[in-house]
Design an enzyme around this catalytic site. Sequence first.
Site, PDB file in Angstrom:
ATOM      1  CE  LYS A  13      24.107  28.316  39.563  1.00  0.00           C
ATOM      2  NZ  LYS A  13      22.665  28.393  39.847  1.00  0.00           N
ATOM      3  NE  ARG A  88      21.078  25.216  34.198  1.00  0.00           N
ATOM      4  CZ  ARG A  88      21.326  26.507  34.367  1.00  0.00           C
ATOM      5  NH1 ARG A  88      22.532  26.986  34.131  1.00  0.00           N
ATOM      6  NH2 ARG A  88      20.362  27.304  34.773  1.00  0.00           N
ATOM      7  NE  ARG A 127      16.131  38.505  41.978  1.00  0.00           N
ATOM      8  CZ  ARG A 127      16.823  37.462  41.553  1.00  0.00           C
ATOM      9  NH1 ARG A 127      17.737  36.922  42.334  1.00  0.00           N
ATOM     10  NH2 ARG A 127      16.614  36.937  40.375  1.00  0.00           N
ATOM     11  NE  ARG A 139      17.903  35.611  33.996  1.00  0.00           N
ATOM     12  CZ  ARG A 139      18.604  34.668  34.615  1.00  0.00           C
ATOM     13  NH1 ARG A 139      19.617  35.019  35.391  1.00  0.00           N
ATOM     14  NH2 ARG A 139      18.312  33.402  34.487  1.00  0.00           N
ATOM     15  NE  ARG A 150      15.833  29.894  35.210  1.00  0.00           N
ATOM     16  CZ  ARG A 150      16.202  31.006  35.834  1.00  0.00           C
ATOM     17  NH1 ARG A 150      15.289  31.905  36.187  1.00  0.00           N
ATOM     18  NH2 ARG A 150      17.456  31.226  36.108  1.00  0.00           N
TER      19      ARG A 150
HETATM   20  P1  AMP Z   1      21.119  30.614  34.229  1.00  0.00           P
HETATM   21  O1  AMP Z   1      21.336  32.070  34.071  1.00  0.00           O
HETATM   22  O2  AMP Z   1      22.338  29.863  34.579  1.00  0.00           O
HETATM   23  O3  AMP Z   1      19.962  30.301  35.144  1.00  0.00           O
HETATM   24  O4  AMP Z   1      20.707  30.062  32.777  1.00  0.00           O
HETATM   25  C1  AMP Z   1      19.604  30.605  32.072  1.00  0.00           C
HETATM   26  C2  AMP Z   1      19.151  29.626  31.011  1.00  0.00           C
HETATM   27  O5  AMP Z   1      20.195  29.360  30.083  1.00  0.00           O
HETATM   28  C3  AMP Z   1      18.744  28.259  31.531  1.00  0.00           C
HETATM   29  O6  AMP Z   1      17.408  28.237  32.024  1.00  0.00           O
HETATM   30  C4  AMP Z   1      18.909  27.417  30.276  1.00  0.00           C
HETATM   31  O7  AMP Z   1      17.859  27.631  29.370  1.00  0.00           O
HETATM   32  C5  AMP Z   1      20.170  28.006  29.670  1.00  0.00           C
HETATM   33  N1  AMP Z   1      21.390  27.356  30.188  1.00  0.00           N
HETATM   34  C6  AMP Z   1      22.378  27.932  30.916  1.00  0.00           C
HETATM   35  N2  AMP Z   1      23.336  27.077  31.206  1.00  0.00           N
HETATM   36  C7  AMP Z   1      22.983  25.905  30.651  1.00  0.00           C
HETATM   37  C8  AMP Z   1      23.593  24.619  30.609  1.00  0.00           C
HETATM   38  N3  AMP Z   1      24.752  24.365  31.216  1.00  0.00           N
HETATM   39  N4  AMP Z   1      22.938  23.646  29.927  1.00  0.00           N
HETATM   40  C9  AMP Z   1      21.783  23.888  29.285  1.00  0.00           C
HETATM   41  N5  AMP Z   1      21.149  25.071  29.306  1.00  0.00           N
HETATM   42  C10 AMP Z   1      21.752  26.086  29.982  1.00  0.00           C
END
Ligand code: AMP
Length: 266
Positions: A13, A88, A127, A139, A150
């Site tokens: 994404k 989400r 990766r 990260r 996740r």
């Molecule tokens: P991402 O980089 O999008 O994978 O997000 C990393 C982390 O941020 C996720 O594993 C959640 O802990 C938090 N997070 C990001 N976006 C959301 C969302 N829309 N709702 C809840 N938690 C989020």
Amino acid sequence: MRIILLGPPGAGKGTQARRLVSKYGIVQLSTGDMLRAAVAASTPVGQRAKATLERGQLVPDQVVVDIIADRIDQPDAKAGFILDGFPRTVPQAQALERLLAERGLKLDAVIELKVDEGILLERITRRVADMAARGENLRSDDNPEVLKGRLAAYRAQTAPVVDHYAAKSMLKRVDGMAPVEAVTAAIDHILASSAGKRAKKPGKAAKAARAKPKRAKKAAAKPGARRGRSAASKARSKARRPVRARAKNKSGKRKSGTRRRLTKAR
Ligand code: AMP
């Protein structure tokens, strides 16, 4: 242009969002990036979200909804945005609908990057190992164990968001396992056809503008015709109108060739 990109972590994404940013001159709104920035800056939101992010779980809906509400009002988001990692959960999707409706905005596309989770896990594990070997920064949630969590959170909480948009006939699917260029081309195709549909579909204002002359034309075709008069008003004017009396002969038959006389009804 306002777009949502859906797909599990590692589906690409972020990569696709960055390409769309440069192509369409819109901003990428990644709630994950914003939350990580908040953690790094140790803001109150960041302090509260830190542990949740490290566990790979979702932060409470209201936290991200407030972040997005604030972010879409910024001047740089006026031309459009790509939501990456938001919504989400179904309540987040519903909150987004309210936010957009309040601002008179609409989504142009909801695109899901479909991926095979097994291959995805392998890909990300490789990766992460490569990055660690090169000594690059990882990260805190970039490790296979957290990634499994996740993915589980995605299946349980985010997959229903995909169904939510599918039920509204808003969802488009793209094969996220295809090469990056092919995924970009498929997304471009979807956006081009949605822009084409928008151009063909007249807006409310255009429809109203087209409807007005039509009514005026209809009224003009019937001289004296007025719209919206009550039955009582029509009856009053009829009573006032002179009636055309037919001249009749003694036997009650109409005289041929006699000129009609006008008499008042009253
Ligand atoms: P991402 O980089 O999008 O994978 O997000 C990393 C982390 O941020 C996720 O594993 C959640 O802990 C938090 N997070 C990001 N976006 C959301 C969302 N829309 N709702 C809840 N938690 C989020």
